[in-house]
Design a protein around this motif. Structure first.
Motif, PDB file in Angstrom:
ATOM      1  N   LYS A 229      12.021 -10.632   4.578  1.00 48.44           N
ATOM      2  CA  LYS A 229      11.058  -9.569   4.823  1.00 48.44           C
ATOM      3  C   LYS A 229      11.008  -8.588   3.654  1.00 48.44           C
ATOM      4  CE  LYS A 229      11.158  -9.715   9.868  1.00 48.44           C
ATOM      5  NZ  LYS A 229      11.437  -8.972  11.109  1.00 48.44           N
ATOM      6  N   THR A 230      12.166  -8.367   3.024  1.00 48.88           N
ATOM      7  CA  THR A 230      12.199  -7.487   1.853  1.00 48.88           C
ATOM      8  C   THR A 230      11.442  -8.102   0.686  1.00 48.88           C
ATOM      9  OG1 THR A 230      14.326  -6.557   2.529  1.00 48.88           O
ATOM     10  CG2 THR A 230      13.696  -6.293   0.224  1.00 48.88           C
ATOM     11  N   ILE A 231      11.674  -9.386   0.447  1.00 51.40           N
ATOM     12  CA  ILE A 231      11.015 -10.066  -0.670  1.00 51.40           C
ATOM     13  C   ILE A 231       9.500 -10.080  -0.497  1.00 51.40           C
ATOM     14  CG2 ILE A 231      10.762 -12.298  -1.824  1.00 51.40           C
ATOM     15  CD1 ILE A 231      13.716 -12.800  -1.261  1.00 51.40           C
ATOM     16  N   TYR A 232       9.039 -10.178   0.755  1.00 47.28           N
ATOM     17  CA  TYR A 232       7.599 -10.184   1.003  1.00 47.28           C
ATOM     18  C   TYR A 232       6.918  -8.949   0.430  1.00 47.28           C
ATOM     19  CZ  TYR A 232       6.842 -14.241   4.003  1.00 47.28           C
ATOM     20  OH  TYR A 232       6.686 -15.510   4.476  1.00 47.28           O
ATOM     21  N   GLY A 233       7.654  -7.841   0.336  1.00 46.10           N
ATOM     22  CA  GLY A 233       7.036  -6.596  -0.097  1.00 46.10           C
ATOM     23  C   GLY A 233       6.972  -6.397  -1.597  1.00 46.10           C
ATOM     24  N   ILE A 234       7.553  -7.271  -2.394  1.00 43.34           N
ATOM     25  CA  ILE A 234       7.568  -7.105  -3.855  1.00 43.34           C
ATOM     26  C   ILE A 234       6.181  -7.424  -4.429  1.00 43.34           C
ATOM     27  CG2 ILE A 234       8.555  -7.947  -6.009  1.00 43.34           C
ATOM     28  CD1 ILE A 234      11.118  -8.534  -4.483  1.00 43.34           C
ATOM     29  N   TYR A 235       5.716  -6.585  -5.344  1.00 42.75           N
ATOM     30  CA  TYR A 235       4.390  -6.811  -5.926  1.00 42.75           C
ATOM     31  C   TYR A 235       4.366  -6.468  -7.409  1.00 42.75           C
ATOM     32  CZ  TYR A 235       3.893  -1.726  -5.426  1.00 42.75           C
ATOM     33  OH  TYR A 235       4.084  -0.363  -5.518  1.00 42.75           O
ATOM     34  N   LEU A 236       3.390  -7.028  -8.103  1.00 49.97           N
ATOM     35  CA  LEU A 236       3.092  -6.732  -9.499  1.00 49.97           C
ATOM     36  C   LEU A 236       1.637  -6.287  -9.608  1.00 49.97           C
ATOM     37  CD1 LEU A 236       4.705  -9.719 -11.462  1.00 49.97           C
ATOM     38  CD2 LEU A 236       5.498  -7.346 -11.455  1.00 49.97           C
ATOM     39  N   GLY A 237       1.342  -5.477 -10.635  1.00 48.86           N
ATOM     40  CA  GLY A 237      -0.037  -5.044 -10.802  1.00 48.86           C
ATOM     41  C   GLY A 237      -0.313  -4.527 -12.201  1.00 48.86           C
ATOM     42  N   ALA A 238      -1.588  -4.395 -12.523  1.00 49.75           N
ATOM     43  CA  ALA A 238      -2.030  -3.832 -13.803  1.00 49.75           C
ATOM     44  C   ALA A 238      -3.432  -3.280 -13.618  1.00 49.75           C
ATOM     45  CB  ALA A 238      -2.004  -4.888 -14.903  1.00 49.75           C
ATOM     46  N   GLY A 239      -3.852  -2.429 -14.551  1.00 51.54           N
ATOM     47  CA  GLY A 239      -5.182  -1.843 -14.424  1.00 51.54           C
ATOM     48  C   GLY A 239      -5.568  -1.032 -15.632  1.00 51.54           C
ATOM     49  N   ILE A 240      -6.350   0.002 -15.402  1.00 49.84           N
ATOM     50  CA  ILE A 240      -6.825   0.887 -16.467  1.00 49.84           C
ATOM     51  C   ILE A 240      -6.856   2.309 -15.932  1.00 49.84           C
ATOM     52  CG2 ILE A 240      -9.265   0.570 -15.881  1.00 49.84           C
ATOM     53  CD1 ILE A 240      -7.840   0.838 -19.459  1.00 49.84           C
ATOM     54  N   GLY A 241      -6.485   3.286 -16.782  1.00 53.30           N
ATOM     55  CA  GLY A 241      -6.458   4.674 -16.354  1.00 53.30           C
ATOM     56  C   GLY A 241      -6.968   5.619 -17.431  1.00 53.30           C
ATOM     57  N   TYR A 242      -7.134   6.868 -17.040  1.00 55.74           N
ATOM     58  CA  TYR A 242      -7.629   7.919 -17.932  1.00 55.74           C
ATOM     59  C   TYR A 242      -6.801   9.168 -17.676  1.00 55.74           C
ATOM     60  CZ  TYR A 242     -10.873  11.315 -20.024  1.00 55.74           C
ATOM     61  OH  TYR A 242     -11.438  12.314 -20.780  1.00 55.74           O
ATOM     62  N   MET A 243      -6.346   9.829 -18.753  1.00 56.49           N
ATOM     63  CA  MET A 243      -5.487  10.999 -18.589  1.00 56.49           C
ATOM     64  C   MET A 243      -5.888  12.128 -19.516  1.00 56.49           C
ATOM     65  SD  MET A 243      -1.981   9.600 -20.419  1.00 56.49           S
ATOM     66  CE  MET A 243      -1.003  11.021 -19.894  1.00 56.49           C
ATOM     67  N   HIS A 244      -5.612  13.361 -19.060  1.00 58.45           N
ATOM     68  CA  HIS A 244      -5.808  14.566 -19.861  1.00 58.45           C
ATOM     69  C   HIS A 244      -4.447  15.159 -20.186  1.00 58.45           C
ATOM     70  CE1 HIS A 244      -7.281  18.387 -21.340  1.00 58.45           C
ATOM     71  NE2 HIS A 244      -6.510  19.005 -20.465  1.00 58.45           N
ATOM     72  N   ASN A 245      -4.214  15.458 -21.471  1.00 58.70           N
ATOM     73  CA  ASN A 245      -2.941  15.980 -21.938  1.00 58.70           C
ATOM     74  C   ASN A 245      -3.072  17.447 -22.323  1.00 58.70           C
ATOM     75  OD1 ASN A 245      -1.631  13.262 -22.010  1.00 58.70           O
ATOM     76  ND2 ASN A 245      -3.172  12.908 -23.591  1.00 58.70           N
ATOM     77  N   ASN A 246      -2.151  18.265 -21.835  1.00 56.42           N
ATOM     78  CA  ASN A 246      -2.121  19.698 -22.133  1.00 56.42           C
ATOM     79  C   ASN A 246      -0.735  20.025 -22.682  1.00 56.42           C
ATOM     80  OD1 ASN A 246      -2.687  22.405 -22.310  1.00 56.42           O
ATOM     81  ND2 ASN A 246      -2.512  22.785 -20.111  1.00 56.42           N
TER      82      ASN A 246
END
Length: 244
Positions: free
Chosen positions: A125-142
């Motif tokens: 049941k623990t192993i079932y919850g493991i996931y991988l992912g990737a995507g794209i993001g945008y950030m503002h730096n101050n």
């Protein structure tokens, strides 16, 4: 780089369009809903031009569209700080960079455990919850607490301290890579632990854009987040036979 961004966006759109009618396990420990809302907090680590990152707090909210029980499209917003420093040495009296940033990303995640018929014990049941992912993001730096003046015993390095290499405010895209685990506390509540490495399409996340021999990192900046949170199924929660 633009080609890579287009490819990533295409992957995200494809994930979102996957069949949403996939069946779900009958096991009540693993229900399924089309939408999941999440909140979490944790800390960041910045891997920029200076060698010593400082752990800083970060907060995140998310909304996931679950295409089926093993693929989702996740929309997330985060706000936090990034910090690093350089101790006093022959060329500076010491550096301390603090970035209060805000970012948003879209990621596609795949639950690796769903690809295998693990035994239905606590480990499975623990192993079932493991996931991988990737995507794209945008950030503002101050940026604040940034050192704008330097001293150096080696005069040949002074040309590397061009003010044009410093930005106190900037915006950039970044590519997040996720590794996480979902642990179901109840049928509706999930404990989530997510580690995310973010590749910035900029060298100004730490405010500086220096190259060797000055900078430790000669490439675009990286930063990581480790988030501990709770996710909640919203809307109808269904369970239909899948694996017996």
């Amino acid at each position: 780089m633009k080609r890579k961004i287009i490819i990533l966006l295409t992957v995200c759109i494809t994930v979102a369009s996957l069949n949403a009618n996939a069946q779900v396990r009958l096991d009540p420990f693993y229900p399924y809903s089309k939408w999941t809302f999440g909140v979490g907090m944790g800390y960041t680590r910045l891997f920029g031009d200076w060698p010593n990152p400082v752990s800083e707090p970060v907060y995140k909210i998310s909304l996931a569209r679950n295409a089926n029980e093993w693929v989702n499209l996740n929309f997330e917003l985060e706000h936090g700080a990034l910090s690093e420093y350089e101790p006093k040495n022959t060329w500076t009296n010491g550096l301390n960079v603090y970035n209060q940033f805000t970012g948003g990303a879209v990621t596609g995640n795949i639950a690796l455990g769903e690809l295998f018929n693990w035994p239905k014990n606590w480990l499975g049941k623990t192993i079932y919850g493991i996931y991988l992912g990737a995507g794209i993001g945008y950030m503002h730096n101050n940026i604040s607490n940034i050192t704008l003046k330097f001293h150096n015993s080696d005069k040949s390095l002074i040309t590397d301290f061009d003010p044009g290499n410093i930005k106190l405010k900037s915006n950039n895209l970044y590519i997040p890579f996720n590794l996480g685990i979902d642990l179901h506390i109840t049928r509706l509540v999930i404990l989530n632990v997510n580690y995310q490495m973010n590749y910035a399409l900029s060298d100004y996340v730490d405010g500086y854009s220096f190259r060797a021999p000055v900078a430790t990192n000669n490439y675009n900046d990286l930063y990581s987040t480790l988030i501990f949170g709770l996710h909640f199924y919203i809307g109808d929660v269904s369970m239909t036979p899948n694996r017996q």
